[in-house]
Design an enzyme around this catalytic site. Structure first.
Site, PDB file in Angstrom:
ATOM      1  N   LYS A   1      86.620  31.335  72.484  1.00 13.13           N
ATOM      2  CA  LYS A   1      86.805  32.799  71.952  1.00 13.13           C
ATOM      3  C   LYS A   1      88.018  33.634  72.524  1.00 13.13           C
ATOM      4  CE  LYS A   1      82.672  33.910  72.394  1.00 13.13           C
ATOM      5  NZ  LYS A   1      81.311  34.792  72.156  1.00 13.13           N
TER       6      LYS A   1
ATOM      7  N   ASP B   1      73.972  34.908  73.763  1.00  9.58           N
ATOM      8  CA  ASP B   1      73.695  35.884  72.979  1.00  9.58           C
ATOM      9  C   ASP B   1      72.792  35.396  71.689  1.00  9.58           C
ATOM     10  OD1 ASP B   1      75.536  34.199  71.922  1.00  9.58           O
ATOM     11  OD2 ASP B   1      76.789  35.857  70.993  1.00  9.58           O
TER      12      ASP B   1
HETATM   13 MG    MG Z   1      77.963  39.781  70.084  1.00 10.03          MG
END
Ligand code: MG
Ligand code: ADP
Length: 499
Positions: A197, A232
């Site tokens: 990312k 996450d």
């Molecule tokens: Mg997040």
């Protein structure tokens, strides 16, 4: 076409009426030819992005197979199927003040939460969001990144009000949500496998991320213990379970995409530790790295991948997640402008700037319901500097948004069905209706309504009857609360509480 207009203008000055007619005629002839090309490019792209149900079922099956392979052995699959060391999800009994720190992609969040046990639940909850400067994400050193995080945390801790209570003499504790592939060594330690990312800082790869954070906190004069290091997805699963006991998996659809789910510990051949008391273990799939010959990948996707920071990796993520959808749209528009004069006889120079079209802008255009597609027109003007787009051009843009987003949403649904299959929850079992709730977090899912609706519709298409007992639930900021909850259940003071 530039030359053609100049020529026609000369004719105009000689014989005005006749000249204008010539210009219009030439324009029309030219236009129809180019629109034909635009439409051909559109049709071709649509066909290559197609995700009929049979294809999605193949993708779901491939996901199930890869999950199995990744659980069987280290490196057995593109899916890392990382063991999270979370074998006890929150029960609701968690109590006390806990911090969480969420480093995900676009933004970085710090939060504190006062947990009040079964009755009082979440007594108070405060969040602060900080955006990460580009120079901290790439190129700089791990020290710069972790000092940035520790400083933000220190500033936040300094604003702790009287509503939060830490018993005297105790150290503050933190759940660290670190949304990149980590090889966990225990609940509170692990090494970074690779960045994804848009992050790229070489000297963190292979490092103990909690150790790096601890050093930075010391430099910032902050005394906080990291009680849990979680992905996450794992945080979202924990936060989701706290609110709903039927949550069995979590999916992130934000800057990137990933999933975690609750696996039976005995079904993890590569787990060489003690079987947990609960018999369960949360697995961080790292599904963004999934790839399969069944995925509809176009030449635009291939070029995006080649020019990315991590070529050859995160292929599923690159056709689904928020970091990339707008960029795919830009690439298709750019080709249409270059080869089929989509915007007239020039190619807007902004269209050549990578990542200039962001997914939130794409969503705004896709959701435009005005008759003249005013929002699309304004975005084209503001972002791509196309001053006078026609309705026809705007419609093409909306169609492209639809193709790209439907493909991403439908492939996400197929991935979820892959997880349900792995757990034997994809079919309706007579007499016994097992509810399966999937907690989903991430701004792409939360704000891109057409993406969210398409994902939900596709679940119905794929599951048939079983869709009634499967719920896709938004878990807003679940990962932060989840990390705090996991810090609570792994607190150094837990034994004290119990005794
Ligand atoms: Mg997040
Ligand atoms: P992260 O994944 O970085 O933890 P978020 O869950 O907030 O953070 O996701 C941010 C991503 O979500 C952005 O990169 C963007 O691509 C996407 N996004 C944000 N807002 C919108 C929106 N309104 N419509 C579509 N996508 C959005």
């Amino acid at each position: 076409m530039g030359k053609l207009v100049v020529g026609a203008t000369v004719v105009c000055t000689a014989a005005v009426v006749c000249g204008v007619t010539v210009l219009l005629m030439k324009h029309r002839v030219k236009n129809s030819g180019e629109w034909g090309k635009v439409e051909a490019l559109l049709k071709d792209f649509e066909e290559k992005c197609a995700t009929p149900v049979e294809k999605l079922k193949q993708v779901a099956d491939a996901m199930t197979v890869e999950m199995q392979a990744g659980l069987a052995s280290e490196g057995g699959s593109k899916l890392k199927m990382l063991i999270s060391y979370v074998d006890n999800l929150p029960t609701g009994d968690e109590k006390g003040l806990f911090y969480a720190l969420d480093l995900g992609g676009t933004n970085f969040r710090v939060m504190r939460v006062q947990l009040g046990g079964k009755e009082k639940r979440i007594v108070k909850h405060e969040v602060k969001e900080v955006s990460i400067p580009q120079n901290v994400m790439t190129g700089s050193s791990s020290e710069v990144l972790f000092d940035f995080i520790a400083t933000a945390l220190a500033e936040f801790v300094a604003t702790e009000g009287d509503d939060f209570h830490l018993p005297p003499g105790r150290q503050r504790e933190l759940g660290f949500t670190f949304s990149f592939p980590v090889k966990q060594l225990s609940i509170a330690s692990g090494t970074l496998i690779k960045w994804t990312k848009g992050f790229s800082i070489e000297d963190v790869v292979g490092q103990d991320v909690v150790g790096e954070l601890a050093k930075a906190m010391e430099r910032a004069g902050l005394d906080v213990r990291v009680a849990a290091l979680v992905n996450d997805t794992v945080g979202t699963l924990a936060g989701g379970r706290y609110n709903n006991p039927d949550v069995i998996a979590a999916v992130i659809l934000g800057t990137g995409t990933n999933a975690a789910y609750v696996e039976r510990a005995h079904a993890i051949p590569k787990w060489h530790g003690l079987l947990p008391k609960s018999g369960e273990m949360v697995i961080n799939m790292e599904w963004g790295n999934f790839r399969s010959s069944h995925l509809p990948v176009t030449e635009y996707d291939q070029n995006l991948d080649i020019e990315s920071l991590n070529p050859g990796e995160q292929i599923y993520e690159k056709i689904i997640s928020g970091m990339y959808l707008g960029e795919i749209l830009r690439r298709v528009l750019c080709r249409m402008a270059e080869e089929a004069s989509l915007f007239g006889d020039y190619v807007p120079s902004k269209l050549k700037v990578p990542f200039v079209l962001r997914t939130p802008d794409m969503a705004a255009m896709h959701h435009d319901e005005s008759a003249d597609l005013k929002v699309v027109g304004n975005k084209l003007k503001d972002i791509l500097e196309v001053p006078n787009s026609t309705l026809k051009m705007r419609k093409i843009v909306v169609e492209l948004c639809d193709i790209i987003t439907s493909r991403g949403a439908r492939l996400s649904a197929a991935g979820i069905v892959g997880i349900l299959k792995k757990l034997g929850r994809d079919t309706f079992k007579d007499g016994e209706k097992q509810r399966s709730v999937i907690a989903v977090d991430g701004a792409l899912f939360e704000h891109y309504t057409k993406f969210r609706n398409c994902l939900k519709e596709t679940m119905k298409e794929l599951l048939g009857d079983a869709a009634d007992s499967t719920v896709i639930e938004l878990s807003n900021d679940g990962s932060g609360v989840g990390a705090a909850l996991l810090a609570a259940s792994h607190s150094q003071y837990t034994d004290l509480e119990e005794s």
